[in-house]
Design a protein around this motif. Structure first.
Motif, mmCIF file in Angstrom:
data_model
loop_
_atom_site.group_PDB
_atom_site.id
_atom_site.type_symbol
_atom_site.label_atom_id
_atom_site.label_comp_id
_atom_site.label_asym_id
_atom_site.label_seq_id
_atom_site.Cartn_x
_atom_site.Cartn_y
_atom_site.Cartn_z
ATOM 1 N N TYR A 192 10.300 -2.021 -2.168
ATOM 2 C CA TYR A 192 10.202 -1.161 -3.088
ATOM 3 C C TYR A 192 10.873 0.173 -2.709
ATOM 4 C CZ TYR A 192 7.023 -4.694 -5.134
ATOM 5 O OH TYR A 192 6.774 -5.835 -5.849
ATOM 6 N N LEU A 193 12.168 0.093 -2.672
ATOM 7 C CA LEU A 193 12.885 1.148 -1.947
ATOM 8 C C LEU A 193 12.962 2.606 -2.641
ATOM 9 C CD1 LEU A 193 16.094 -0.654 -0.971
ATOM 10 C CD2 LEU A 193 13.872 -0.043 0.504
ATOM 11 N N ASP A 194 12.699 2.433 -3.967
ATOM 12 C CA ASP A 194 12.472 3.541 -4.729
ATOM 13 C C ASP A 194 11.120 4.125 -4.932
ATOM 14 O OD1 ASP A 194 15.244 3.768 -5.314
ATOM 15 O OD2 ASP A 194 14.907 2.212 -7.029
ATOM 16 N N THR B 167 0.902 -1.133 0.017
ATOM 17 C CA THR B 167 -0.039 0.080 -0.030
ATOM 18 C C THR B 167 0.868 1.140 0.017
ATOM 19 O OG1 THR B 167 -0.082 0.204 2.347
ATOM 20 C CG2 THR B 167 -1.847 -1.029 1.218
ATOM 21 N N THR B 168 0.342 2.374 -0.533
ATOM 22 C CA THR B 168 1.021 3.625 -0.702
ATOM 23 C C THR B 168 0.925 4.209 0.983
ATOM 24 O OG1 THR B 168 -0.496 4.886 -1.590
ATOM 25 C CG2 THR B 168 1.090 3.796 -3.037
ATOM 26 N N GLY B 169 1.743 5.263 1.198
ATOM 27 C CA GLY B 169 1.716 5.994 2.422
ATOM 28 C C GLY B 169 2.761 5.621 3.237
ATOM 29 N N ALA B 170 3.008 6.349 4.247
ATOM 30 C CA ALA B 170 3.929 6.300 5.322
ATOM 31 C C ALA B 170 3.877 5.082 6.218
ATOM 32 C CB ALA B 170 4.416 7.479 6.085
ATOM 33 N N THR B 171 2.463 4.643 6.462
ATOM 34 C CA THR B 171 2.272 3.629 7.476
ATOM 35 C C THR B 171 1.120 2.770 6.929
ATOM 36 O OG1 THR B 171 0.490 5.096 8.385
ATOM 37 C CG2 THR B 171 2.829 5.232 9.510
ATOM 38 N N ARG B 172 1.244 1.725 7.559
ATOM 39 C CA ARG B 172 0.056 0.781 7.035
ATOM 40 C C ARG B 172 -1.370 1.105 7.111
ATOM 41 N NH1 ARG B 172 2.090 -5.510 8.044
ATOM 42 N NH2 ARG B 172 4.255 -5.190 7.560
ATOM 43 N N MET B 173 -2.194 0.748 6.306
ATOM 44 C CA MET B 173 -3.447 1.042 6.378
ATOM 45 C C MET B 173 -4.330 0.331 7.357
ATOM 46 S SD MET B 173 -4.573 1.064 2.136
ATOM 47 C CE MET B 173 -6.335 1.259 2.845
ATOM 48 N N ALA B 174 -4.984 1.018 8.164
ATOM 49 C CA ALA B 174 -5.910 0.367 9.154
ATOM 50 C C ALA B 174 -6.590 -0.876 8.640
ATOM 51 C CB ALA B 174 -6.592 1.455 10.252
ATOM 52 N N ALA B 175 -7.266 -0.472 7.665
ATOM 53 C CA ALA B 175 -8.272 -1.443 6.969
ATOM 54 C C ALA B 175 -7.376 -2.916 6.378
ATOM 55 C CB ALA B 175 -9.229 -0.720 5.701
ATOM 56 N N LEU B 176 -6.263 -2.693 6.258
ATOM 57 C CA LEU B 176 -5.357 -3.786 5.992
ATOM 58 C C LEU B 176 -4.088 -3.883 6.556
ATOM 59 C CD1 LEU B 176 -5.700 -2.982 2.078
ATOM 60 C CD2 LEU B 176 -6.818 -4.813 3.168
ATOM 61 N N PRO B 177 -4.042 -4.116 7.991
ATOM 62 C CA PRO B 177 -2.985 -4.162 8.767
ATOM 63 C C PRO B 177 -1.934 -5.086 8.352
ATOM 64 C CG PRO B 177 -4.912 -5.306 9.771
ATOM 65 C CD PRO B 177 -5.589 -4.536 8.454
ATOM 66 N N ASP B 178 -2.381 -6.306 7.808
ATOM 67 C CA ASP B 178 -1.332 -7.275 7.219
ATOM 68 C C ASP B 178 -0.559 -6.856 5.703
ATOM 69 O OD1 ASP B 178 -1.993 -8.715 9.462
ATOM 70 O OD2 ASP B 178 -3.474 -9.917 8.518
ATOM 71 N N ALA B 179 -1.243 -5.876 5.259
ATOM 72 C CA ALA B 179 -0.480 -5.622 3.825
ATOM 73 C C ALA B 179 0.748 -4.469 4.228
ATOM 74 C CB ALA B 179 -1.642 -4.865 3.129
ATOM 75 N N PRO B 180 1.709 -4.766 3.592
ATOM 76 C CA PRO B 180 2.956 -3.858 3.831
ATOM 77 C C PRO B 180 2.757 -2.585 3.059
ATOM 78 C CG PRO B 180 3.719 -5.724 2.468
ATOM 79 C CD PRO B 180 2.162 -6.074 2.957
ATOM 80 N N THR B 181 3.545 -1.740 3.471
ATOM 81 C CA THR B 181 3.681 -0.584 2.736
ATOM 82 C C THR B 181 4.679 -0.792 1.475
ATOM 83 O OG1 THR B 181 5.661 0.420 3.812
ATOM 84 C CG2 THR B 181 3.429 1.162 4.730
ATOM 85 N N VAL B 182 4.505 -0.126 0.546
ATOM 86 C CA VAL B 182 5.572 -0.357 -0.560
ATOM 87 C C VAL B 182 7.034 -0.413 -0.251
ATOM 88 C CG1 VAL B 182 3.957 -0.001 -2.530
ATOM 89 C CG2 VAL B 182 5.462 1.915 -1.502
ATOM 90 N N LEU B 183 7.236 0.383 0.571
ATOM 91 C CA LEU B 183 8.560 0.652 1.261
ATOM 92 C C LEU B 183 9.028 -0.684 2.099
ATOM 93 C CD1 LEU B 183 9.042 4.301 2.071
ATOM 94 C CD2 LEU B 183 9.945 3.137 0.298
ATOM 95 N N GLU B 184 8.085 -1.026 2.997
ATOM 96 C CA GLU B 184 8.231 -2.534 3.866
ATOM 97 C C GLU B 184 8.482 -3.572 2.869
ATOM 98 O OE1 GLU B 184 5.879 -1.554 7.851
ATOM 99 O OE2 GLU B 184 4.764 -2.257 6.103
ATOM 100 N N ALA B 185 7.673 -3.720 1.611
ATOM 101 C CA ALA B 185 7.902 -4.687 0.628
ATOM 102 C C ALA B 185 8.963 -4.796 -0.138
ATOM 103 C CB ALA B 185 6.473 -4.663 -0.104
#
Length: 56
Positions: free
Chosen positions: A36-38, A16-34
């Motif tokens: 995708y450093l760029d 997911t995009t954004g600086a933090t994980r989405m409350a609606a999808l707490p198990d989904a990482p952010t793109v940075l956590e996944a």
């Protein structure tokens, strides 16, 4: 709308995009956590990207 597909495993959330994980999808990482450093932190982007499973 997508939650039943996510819960059934038919759709996988890669990030997911954004600086933090989405409350609606707490198990989904952010793109940075996944890993995708760029990735750019885009708050107002919404989209769905899909690729069919092999053999479908």
């Amino acid at each position: 709308m997508l939650r039943p597909l996510i819960d059934s495993g038919k759709v996988k959330v890669l990030g997911t995009t954004g600086a933090t994980r989405m409350a609606a999808l707490p198990d989904a990482p952010t793109v940075l956590e996944a890993g995708y450093l760029d990735a750019v932190n885009i708050q107002d982007l919404s989209g769905i990207g899909v690729e069919p499973l092999s053999g479908t």
